[in-house]
Design a protein around this motif. Structure first.
Motif, PDB file in Angstrom:
ATOM      1  N   GLU A  67      43.719  33.595  50.157  1.00  0.00           N
ATOM      2  CA  GLU A  67      43.511  34.092  48.628  1.00  0.00           C
ATOM      3  C   GLU A  67      44.837  33.217  48.013  1.00  0.00           C
ATOM      4  O   GLU A  67      45.861  33.068  48.345  1.00  0.00           O
ATOM      5  N   ASP A  68      44.422  32.787  46.885  1.00  0.00           N
ATOM      6  CA  ASP A  68      45.449  31.721  45.922  1.00  0.00           C
ATOM      7  C   ASP A  68      46.689  32.828  45.710  1.00  0.00           C
ATOM      8  O   ASP A  68      46.270  33.975  45.336  1.00  0.00           O
ATOM      9  N   GLY A  69      47.934  32.280  45.502  1.00  0.00           N
ATOM     10  CA  GLY A  69      49.066  33.083  45.160  1.00  0.00           C
ATOM     11  C   GLY A  69      50.223  32.362  45.514  1.00  0.00           C
ATOM     12  O   GLY A  69      50.214  31.353  46.431  1.00  0.00           O
ATOM     13  N   GLN A 121      48.492  27.247  42.690  1.00  0.00           N
ATOM     14  CA  GLN A 121      48.810  28.404  43.594  1.00  0.00           C
ATOM     15  C   GLN A 121      49.577  29.069  42.501  1.00  0.00           C
ATOM     16  O   GLN A 121      49.930  30.484  42.431  1.00  0.00           O
ATOM     17  N   ALA A 124      48.075  31.248  39.890  1.00  0.00           N
ATOM     18  CA  ALA A 124      47.311  32.292  40.252  1.00  0.00           C
ATOM     19  C   ALA A 124      48.210  33.340  40.599  1.00  0.00           C
ATOM     20  O   ALA A 124      48.015  34.434  40.281  1.00  0.00           O
ATOM     21  N   ALA A 125      49.437  32.954  41.160  1.00  0.00           N
ATOM     22  CA  ALA A 125      50.452  34.096  41.513  1.00  0.00           C
ATOM     23  C   ALA A 125      50.833  34.814  40.059  1.00  0.00           C
ATOM     24  O   ALA A 125      51.201  35.798  39.999  1.00  0.00           O
ATOM     25  N   GLN A 126      51.214  33.851  39.211  1.00  0.00           N
ATOM     26  CA  GLN A 126      51.732  34.353  37.915  1.00  0.00           C
ATOM     27  C   GLN A 126      50.606  35.278  37.144  1.00  0.00           C
ATOM     28  O   GLN A 126      50.723  36.298  36.558  1.00  0.00           O
ATOM     29  N   ALA A 128      48.370  36.826  38.553  1.00  0.00           N
ATOM     30  CA  ALA A 128      48.473  38.055  39.634  1.00  0.00           C
ATOM     31  C   ALA A 128      49.748  39.099  39.354  1.00  0.00           C
ATOM     32  O   ALA A 128      49.761  40.182  40.013  1.00  0.00           O
ATOM     33  N   GLU A 130      52.869  38.103  40.412  1.00  0.00           N
ATOM     34  CA  GLU A 130      53.731  37.804  41.505  1.00  0.00           C
ATOM     35  C   GLU A 130      54.631  37.146  41.131  1.00  0.00           C
ATOM     36  O   GLU A 130      55.902  37.092  41.771  1.00  0.00           O
ATOM     37  N   THR A 180      60.335  35.597  41.168  1.00  0.00           N
ATOM     38  CA  THR A 180      60.044  36.731  41.261  1.00  0.00           C
ATOM     39  C   THR A 180      61.094  37.838  41.253  1.00  0.00           C
ATOM     40  O   THR A 180      62.174  37.777  41.408  1.00  0.00           O
TER      41      THR A 180
END
Length: 198
Positions: A67-69, A121, A124-126, A128, A130, A180
């Motif tokens: 999963e991307d992140g 990546q 996608a994390a931002q 979500a 993260e 984070t």
């Protein structure tokens, strides 16, 4: 196409062992077992061959699906550390990118490709939640590529990259507080996955 691929892979092995200056077309032809005509049909010069190896950099690495992140990005950096230690083709392409001044080039395409991959990546994390909303994820992707490049060069000079996974862990321990919140950092693993190349 099979001959071209064989030349590309054989050239990568020679470039990894000898560097750009120490490699020669004759050494590459001997390694591959191809005639001069076969070589020059596909690559007109050593410089064009080296450029093709650099351009294939991402093709030489296979990342595990996931999963991307942020955790996937961290895992990718450890995968790259393992590939630099065990994958001669990837290692040669990285060496040539660093030494490309010997080719008379100033081309950052290979680095920009990694910036794009890391940026996906981070984005996608931002999205979500993260990564903090105030982080410029494109700028951070650029900083990460530059820092990672310097880290692997330093590790290669010091230990032939034997300590690269430990150095990548340290990189993330210092970077994560800028990206984070503390509760998110507790969920992240900043060590290589068991079974990865690292």
């Amino acid at each position: 196409m099979r001959t071209r691929e064989a030349i590309l892979y054989g050239a990568a092995e020679v470039f990894d062992e000898c560097g750009y200056s120490g490699a020669s077309i004759s050494k590459i032809m001997k390694r591959v077992g191809v005639t001069q005509g076969g070589m020059y049909f596909h690559f007109k010069s050593k410089e064009l061959l080296a450029q093709a190896v650099i351009a294939s950099q991402q093709d030489f690495v296979r990342f595990p699906v996931g999963e991307d992140g942020l955790q996937r990005l961290i895992d990718m950096t450890f995968q790259l550390a393992g590939e630099l230690r065990s994958n001669v083709l990837f290692r040669a392409s990285v060496r040539l990118a660093v030494e490309q001044g010997e080719l008379g080039n100033r081309d950052d395409t290979a680095y920009q490709q990694w910036v794009e991959m890391f940026h996906r990546q981070l984005l996608a994390a931002q999205q979500a939640g993260e990564v903090r909303a105030d982080v410029d994820v494109r700028e951070f992707a650029t900083v990460l590529v530059g820092s990672y490049t310097g880290t692997q060069i330093f590790s290669n000079a010091a230990t032939h990259r034997k300590d690269l996974p430990q150095r990548v862990s340290a990189l993330w321990r210092y970077f994560l507080p800028a990206l984070t919140e503390p509760q998110m950092r507790q969920k992240l693993r900043v060590e290589p996955r068991e079974g990865t190349a690292a």
